[in-house]
Scaffold this active site. Structure first.
Site, short mmCIF file in Angstrom:
data_model
loop_
_atom_site.label_atom_id
_atom_site.label_comp_id
_atom_site.label_asym_id
_atom_site.label_seq_id
_atom_site.Cartn_x
_atom_site.Cartn_y
_atom_site.Cartn_z
N ASP A 119 -5.68 -29.86 19.92
CA ASP A 119 -7.12 -29.63 19.76
C ASP A 119 -7.42 -28.24 20.33
O ASP A 119 -7.45 -28.05 21.54
CB ASP A 119 -7.88 -30.73 20.51
CG ASP A 119 -9.39 -30.48 20.52
OD1 ASP A 119 -9.84 -29.42 20.05
OD2 ASP A 119 -10.12 -31.36 21.02
N LYS A 133 -17.78 -22.54 17.31
CA LYS A 133 -17.52 -22.18 18.71
C LYS A 133 -16.91 -20.79 18.84
O LYS A 133 -16.67 -20.31 19.94
CB LYS A 133 -16.58 -23.21 19.34
CG LYS A 133 -17.21 -24.59 19.51
CD LYS A 133 -16.30 -25.50 20.30
CE LYS A 133 -16.63 -26.96 20.13
NZ LYS A 133 -17.69 -27.43 21.02
C1 PLP Z 1 -12.12 -29.87 23.31
C2 PLP Z 1 -13.05 -30.20 22.19
N1 PLP Z 1 -12.61 -30.94 21.16
C3 PLP Z 1 -13.39 -31.25 20.12
C4 PLP Z 1 -14.69 -30.83 20.04
C5 PLP Z 1 -15.51 -31.24 18.85
O1 PLP Z 1 -15.85 -30.16 18.08
P1 PLP Z 1 -16.85 -30.30 16.85
O2 PLP Z 1 -18.06 -31.00 17.38
O3 PLP Z 1 -17.13 -28.90 16.45
O4 PLP Z 1 -16.17 -31.09 15.79
C6 PLP Z 1 -15.20 -30.06 21.08
C7 PLP Z 1 -16.58 -29.54 21.06
O5 PLP Z 1 -17.54 -30.11 21.48
C8 PLP Z 1 -14.36 -29.74 22.17
O6 PLP Z 1 -14.82 -29.02 23.20
#
Ligand code: PLP
Lengths: 420, 152
Positions: free
Chosen positions: A213, A239
């Site tokens: 991730d 992000k």
């Molecule tokens: C470590 C991590 N994984 C996954 C996500 C999920 O990302 P998204 O909401 O853009 O799918 C986030 C963001 O909130 C994150 O910080």
């Protein structure tokens, strides 16, 4: 700017951070009568003019559906969309653009792997290994597929407030029953940077498939999927200076080719009969329906923008700010800090004695400082640490030391206000 | 401190959040309501001792932010001696006040200090949480209530 060519990273160039900050129109505003200090970058970053203009240009000149029309605009849109895929491949050093699947974001990328790969490869008795610091989006999709397949979940522990993975438990947990090991590169609530290449190597020796991730790392440090040695890697555009609504799943070609489709629809088929359909190969097999074309084009512009700065420079800058903020916060009385003491990524997570994180965030907001307070989609981790929430300041390259100074002053003010 | 903040964290609220009243379980309680806010993890149980339709005693336990704790504290002090119908009517008034900022009549008494939360949409849920819990308790509903469907 959209260019077909990768702009090489230039780590040694002197960076004019103030000039870069001026590329972000949104940062130049007052909030509740104070200059905005945007410290919620781990939730979503702001966008430079180059990205906003790329979206405008696309809609003003080239907009049409992709892979469908044979008219000029459709050709342009298709070319730009596929150029974005090539750009992403270069950004993470994928072997080919066919390994790049556009998704809605990190969350959808993980769900795609859990559904398509997991349903095919997981059996009762198999183990899915995660870590205690995962975001809900790297827990819940696995719980769903575990329920359906009879696989079990196991978690590599976190050491406590310092927030490191307890690697001494890895041998015990990373066994032959493990079919998949999924972990975050950088923790969104602790700021821990995990040794992803080492974890992947340990998994590979046992034939365990890995997913990284990279939501918190993609726009912050140089990523090379071949060096990391994972099988899947996911991240979100929003992000890392790109638009919302689009993200990337990278998968190793062999792994993707062996995976059944995720969703069905247009774009992903070769032939459709009333009772039988044949599918395209990756990546299109996994991109049913009209994709987020403008999102991909905006992401392309974002990646060009980031690499013109150099991700090594960005990471150094983020780390310096976080180390400075951490150091300043440790001077305060009645504060509990989370995450590693050294080597942390660009964020700090903390709790003030007898002041709830939401009260911290509300008061900070009234001073123009945007923080995040809550469980950060890490409820199991929070439970383990015996807390329900933390306040978090997360930085990006447009933030400054002066902003950190102001933030510290605001935190002191909050302690005084609540009389602690 | 800016004016809006002073509206939100009035002295009465700061006082009740630092030294909450009726902050314990309740001997002889025959009703309870649980309130949980998944966004911030605020979690409270309101205990009631009811004699027929009348609330004889009230207390609460749990944890959460300053606003939610002060609200629960003031709530337990306010509902004592009220009937089920009076608590229901008060809930409607308090809800209206917290979301619009208008204090409709004298009926809310001390609770008027919560009128300021309407300027902080993200915090309305905190202030209203224990009120959902007490409503569930007087109405004899089982199971935790959540502010998830509370519109901001
Ligand atoms: C470590 C991590 N994984 C996954 C996500 C999920 O990302 P998204 O909401 O853009 O799918 C986030 C963001 O909130 C994150 O910080």
């Amino acid at each position: 700017m959209i260019t077909q060519d990768t702009i090489p990273t230039r780590p040694n160039k002197m960076t004019d951070w103030a000039k870069l900050r001026a590329d972000f129109p949104i940062l130049d505003q007052q909030v509740h009568g104070h200059p905005l200090i945007y410290f919620d970058n781990a939730a979503s970053s702001q966008k430079p003019r180059a990205v906003i203009e790329a979206l405008d240009r696309y809609y003003e000149r080239d907009n049409a559906n992709v892979h469908r029309g044979i008219h000029e605009l459709s050709n342009r849109a298709t070319t730009a969309f596929e150029a974005a895929r090539e750009r992403v491949a270069k950004f993470i050093n994928a072997k080919t653009p066919e390994e790049i699947i556009f998704t809605r974001g990190t969350t959808e990328g993980i769900n795609l792997v859990a559904q398509a790969w997991g349903t095919k490869n997981l059996r009762p008795g198999d183990t899915i290994l995660l870590t205690e610091m995962e975001h809900h989006s790297n827990i819940v999709p696995w719980q769903l597929v575990a329920e359906r397949t009879g696989a079990k979940l196991a978690y590599l522990p976190v050491t406590g407030d310092e927030g490191l993975l307890d690697l001494s438990k890895l041998d015990q947990l990373l066994t032959r029953e493990v079919k998949l090991f999924a972990f975050t590169h950088i923790s969104n609530s602790l700021g821990t940077v995990n040794p992803v290449a080492e974890l992947c190597e340990r998994a590979r020796k046992l034939g365990v498939t890995t997913l990284v991730d990279a939501a918190q790392s993609a726009g912050h440090l140089a990523l090379d999927v071949q060096k990391i040695g994972c099988d899947f890697l996911v991240f979100s555009s929003h992000k890392i200076c790109g638009p919302t609504g689009i993200g990337v799943l990278w998968g190793r070609q062999e792994v993707l080719d062996a995976m059944p489709p995720y969703q069905g629809g247009g774009e992903m088929i070769l032939t459709v009969d009333f009772f039988k359909t044949t599918y395209k190969k990756a990546p299109h097999r996994f991109e049913a329906g009209t994709p987020d074309i403008s999102g991909a084009i905006g992401l392309h512009a974002a990646l060009d923008y980031l690499d013109a700065i150099g991700r090594e420079n960005i990471f150094k800058h983020d780390q310096e700010l976080a180390a400075y903020a951490y150091e300043q916060l440790t001077q305060l009385k009645g504060i509990r800090l989370f995450g590693p003491k050294t080597g942390r990524a660009g964020l700090v997570s903390f709790l003030l004695d007898d002041v709830h994180a939401h009260d911290v965030v509300t008061v900070a907001d009234q001073r123009g400082v945007a923080l995040r307070g809550g469980h950060h989609c890490n409820q199991p981790l929070m439970k383990k640490l015996g807390i329900v929430s933390t306040a978090r300041a997360s930085f990006y390259f447009y933030n400054t030391r002066a902003e950190v100074d102001r933030f510290i002053e605001v935190v002191r003010g909050i302690q005084k206000f609540f009389g602690t | 401190m800016s004016d809006d903040l002073d509206d939100l964290y009035q002295q009465v609220i700061l006082d009740h959040c630092k030294s909450p009243r009726n902050f314990h379980t309740l001997d002889g309680a025959n009703r309870k309501g649980e309130g949980y806010n998944p966004l911030c993890g605020d979690n409270y149980t309101v205990f009631l001792k009811m004699n027929g339709d009348v609330v004889e005693d009230a207390s609460f336990q749990g944890s959460g932010c300053c606003i939610s704790k002060a609200s629960a504290s003031l709530l337990t002090a306010t509902v004592k001696g009220k009937t089920k119908a009076e608590v229901q009517a008060l809930f409607a008034k308090v809800h209206d006040m917290m979301t619009t900022g208008t204090v409709s009549d004298e009926g809310v008494g001390k609770l008027a200090v919560f009128a300021g939360v309407h300027k902080f949409p993200a915090r309305v849920k905190c202030a209203i949480l224990s009120w959902h819990a007490v409503l569930a308790a007087v109405e004899g509903k089982d199971g935790p209530v959540s502010t998830e469907n509370e519109s901001d």
